[in-house]
Design a protein around this motif. Structure first.
Motif, PDB file in Angstrom:
ATOM      1  N   LEU A 300       0.821  -1.208   0.000  1.00  0.00           N
ATOM      2  CA  LEU A 300       0.000   0.000   0.000  1.00  0.00           C
ATOM      3  C   LEU A 300       0.857   1.260   0.000  1.00  0.00           C
ATOM      4  N   ILE A 303       2.282   1.711  -3.605  1.00  0.00           N
ATOM      5  CA  ILE A 303       1.231   2.105  -4.551  1.00  0.00           C
ATOM      6  C   ILE A 303       0.749   3.523  -4.260  1.00  0.00           C
ATOM      7  N   ASN A 304       0.577   3.850  -2.984  1.00  0.00           N
ATOM      8  CA  ASN A 304       0.101   5.187  -2.636  1.00  0.00           C
ATOM      9  C   ASN A 304       1.097   6.269  -3.020  1.00  0.00           C
ATOM     10  N   TYR A 307       0.486   6.987  -6.629  1.00  0.00           N
ATOM     11  CA  TYR A 307      -0.790   7.677  -6.827  1.00  0.00           C
ATOM     12  C   TYR A 307      -0.710   9.138  -6.374  1.00  0.00           C
ATOM     13  N   VAL A 346      -7.447   1.643 -13.663  1.00  0.00           N
ATOM     14  CA  VAL A 346      -6.702   1.770 -12.402  1.00  0.00           C
ATOM     15  C   VAL A 346      -7.657   1.805 -11.216  1.00  0.00           C
ATOM     16  N   THR A 347      -8.788   2.485 -11.379  1.00  0.00           N
ATOM     17  CA  THR A 347      -9.779   2.517 -10.300  1.00  0.00           C
ATOM     18  C   THR A 347     -10.314   1.120 -10.021  1.00  0.00           C
ATOM     19  N   ASN A 350      -7.788  -0.725  -8.051  1.00  0.00           N
ATOM     20  CA  ASN A 350      -7.814  -0.265  -6.662  1.00  0.00           C
ATOM     21  C   ASN A 350      -8.946  -0.906  -5.864  1.00  0.00           C
ATOM     22  N   ILE A 353      -7.726  -4.250  -4.809  1.00  0.00           N
ATOM     23  CA  ILE A 353      -6.778  -4.110  -3.695  1.00  0.00           C
ATOM     24  C   ILE A 353      -7.517  -3.814  -2.393  1.00  0.00           C
ATOM     25  N   LEU A 354      -8.533  -2.945  -2.472  1.00  0.00           N
ATOM     26  CA  LEU A 354      -9.301  -2.596  -1.279  1.00  0.00           C
ATOM     27  C   LEU A 354     -10.002  -3.812  -0.686  1.00  0.00           C
ATOM     28  N   LEU A 379      -5.503   5.421  -0.283  1.00  0.00           N
ATOM     29  CA  LEU A 379      -5.817   4.717  -1.527  1.00  0.00           C
ATOM     30  C   LEU A 379      -7.213   5.090  -2.030  1.00  0.00           C
ATOM     31  N   CYS A 382      -7.104   8.779  -3.391  1.00  0.00           N
ATOM     32  CA  CYS A 382      -6.476   8.863  -4.717  1.00  0.00           C
ATOM     33  C   CYS A 382      -7.380   8.264  -5.789  1.00  0.00           C
ATOM     34  N   SER A 383      -8.050   7.163  -5.456  1.00  0.00           N
ATOM     35  CA  SER A 383      -8.975   6.557  -6.418  1.00  0.00           C
ATOM     36  C   SER A 383     -10.123   7.498  -6.729  1.00  0.00           C
TER      37      SER A 383
END
Length: 540
Positions: A300, A303-304, A307, A346-347, A350, A353-354, A379, A382-383
């Protein structure tokens, strides 16, 4: 009355006859007719049919059952109220799927929860193996009903005759082929048989009879698969232990039962349940799969960082494009197209991942949980920014090139994703929220909302508003919208854009030809209203 039906020895026969009655109604409503008011009528009748003849298999009624039934009813009513072909096709696939899952949850042989993925497998089991198994039950019911006046020996003779007829078919095929080759005259007689059969097939009523027979068999097989579900071999072996008088003993290893047969010498005497001696084994505790919080946290953080950098670098023009601050050498079209699909993708990544981080990560103490929540909130934030950027890009593209079905649906999908993000953000803070259940309810609610928002009328309104701002409009595309938009388009053609009238009159000719043989089961409110509006347009 229903209780008497459930206890009646003729329950199977009554169910079969009712299935064929429903099949008669089905062919009357749908054979040779467009779908209209017929669809919600049949859905209601199907629910009544399932309730009457499989009521004893139903679990207790809950709020989720009323919610799903309301979803099914509202979606089926769209065939009466609206005229959007795209949603027609989607609903034609979605409604049966939701109904099958709902029936399986209410009456299925395995009591699955409505949010479990295993419910789909049980639904397929009832739709295919359980239903197909009872096609033979129809023949057994017919034999019992037709052979009431016959003795046991006569029934045996009839059964053997049927077996003989079936067994003779392959021999008959070979013999007829050989005789046809041996005698030309006999072959000519046989050659005329397909023509006679072809004439019979086009005789009025024959296709309807075939429709009724097939639909009745399918309906009976489906409902009887719930009433008398098939028992698989593994279940039969398990039940066989009980039938043989097995004594149950508790196995402390995994809290299951081990069955030991009763000793004949002690049969009839008092038997005490004693634990059968078992070798000492180490207890095995299988914990559900969980990811290590350090691994997930590291992922995380990485990735963050990407983002956050993406948002900071592009922040100046991601949200400044609406005021005309575009990057150098980028037009509105280029800006709107660039990165739109990538941002949506990408969303979606995400979201995956969530869900994994929220559902499958081990707890790591109070401090670790706080860090984990902060990373997930970053996350989600950013999404949300990426989703808003994609929303802005599509909005710019629509302002430049107009509004269409696909662009409208993409807008709706992005709003749906935003709501999913909101629920995920709440789940990060309040861990007791059942994420999957909320997502399922939201998805059904959003789909119903898309059906009832009036997509065609809204697209026409937005394109007319764009015409007022830019003076550009695609009259051909507006005329291709469904009957839902016809009243608004007629008003616009008469008051502001006369060139649209020609396109509308061509549509009038199409509607006149399309409705020449329409019967009441095909009645649709939007089409009827459009026909009246177009008739007025011709005289104005």
């Amino acid at each position: 009355m229903i209780d008497k039906l459930m206890a009646s020895p003729q329950r199977a026969l009554i169910t079969l006859l009712s299935a064929w009655m429903l099949a008669i109604i089905h062919q009357y409503l749908f054979y040779g007719n467009e779908i209209g008011v017929s669809y919600p009528i049949f859905v209601i009748l199907f629910y009544v049919f399932m309730y009457l003849f499989a009521r004893d298999r139903m679990r207790s009624f809950k709020f989720i059952d009323a919610f799903v039934a309301a979803v099914v009813l509202l979606l089926s009513l769209t065939f009466l109220l609206y005229d959007n072909e795209l949603l027609y096709v989607l609903n034609f696939l979605v409604i049966p799927g939701v109904v099958i899952l709902h029936m399986t949850y209410l009456m299925g042989r395995k009591q699955k929860q409505w949010w479990e993925i295993g419910l789909i497998g049980t639904a397929i089991d009832h739709l295919l193996p359980q239903a197909i198994r009872h096609w033979g039950t129809i023949a057994a019911i017919a034999v019992r009903a037709g052979g009431r006046g016959m003795g046991k020996s006569q029934k045996t003779v009839v059964f053997k005759v049927l077996i003989g007829l079936v067994a003779s078919l392959p021999i008959l095929i070979v013999v007829v082929a050989l005789l046809s080759s041996a005698d030309g005259v006999f072959d000519q007689y046989l050659a005329g048989f397909p023509e006679w059969l072809n004439q019979l097939a086009f005789t009025p009523g024959i296709p309807r009879i075939i429709w009724i027979v097939i639909a009745g068999v399918l309906l009976f097989g489906y409902v009887w698969g719930f009433v008398q579900p098939m028992q698989y071999e593994a279940e039969k072996r398990e039940n066989a232990h009980w039938k043989n008088g097995a004594v149950s003993t508790v196995d402390k290893r995994d809290h299951t039962y081990i069955f030991s047969p009763v000793d004949p010498a002690t049969e009839g005497k008092e038997v005490t349940n004693k634990i059968v001696p078992e070798p000492e084994r180490t207890p095995v505790h299988r914990e559900p799969f969980r990811l290590d919080p350090i691994i997930v946290g590291t992922m995380l953080i990485v990735i963050n960082c990407v983002y956050v950098l993406f948002v900071l670098v592009q922040f100046s023009y991601l949200f400044g494009a609406g005021e005309g601050h575009l990057p150098v050498d980028l037009s509105y079209a280029d800006y709107a197209r660039s990165g739109f699909a990538e941002l949506i993708l990408v969303t979606g990544i995400n979201f995956f991942i969530l869900i994994v981080a929220l559902q499958y990560t081990r707890s790591s103490g109070k401090a670790g949980s706080i860090v984990h929540q902060v990373l997930l909130l970053i996350l989600v934030s950013c999404s949300a920014i990426m989703l808003y950027s994609a929303f802005m890009r599509l909005n710019l593209y629509e302002q430049a090139y107009g509004y269409t079905y696909i662009r409208f649906l993409v807008h709706a999908f992005m709003i749906f994703l935003a709501l999913l993000l909101l629920i995920a953000g709440l789940r990060i803070r309040y861990t007791s929220i059942p994420l999957i259940r909320w997502y399922i309810v939201l998805a059904l609610t959003a789909y119903v909302a898309v059906n009832y928002v009036g997509m065609d009328k809204r697209i026409a309104e937005l394109n007319i508003e764009r015409y007022h701002q830019t003076g550009n409009i695609d009259a051909t595309y507006l005329a291709s919208l469904s009957a839902d938009a016809v009243p608004l388009l007629r008003e616009f053609a008469l008051e502001e854009y006369p060139d649209l009238k020609r396109e509308m009159l061509e549509r009038q000719a199409y509607l006149d030809m399309d409705t020449s043989d329409r019967s009441w089961p095909s009645y649709n409110v939007a089409r009827h209203r459009a026909e009246l509006e177009m008739s007025k347009l011709r005289t104005e």
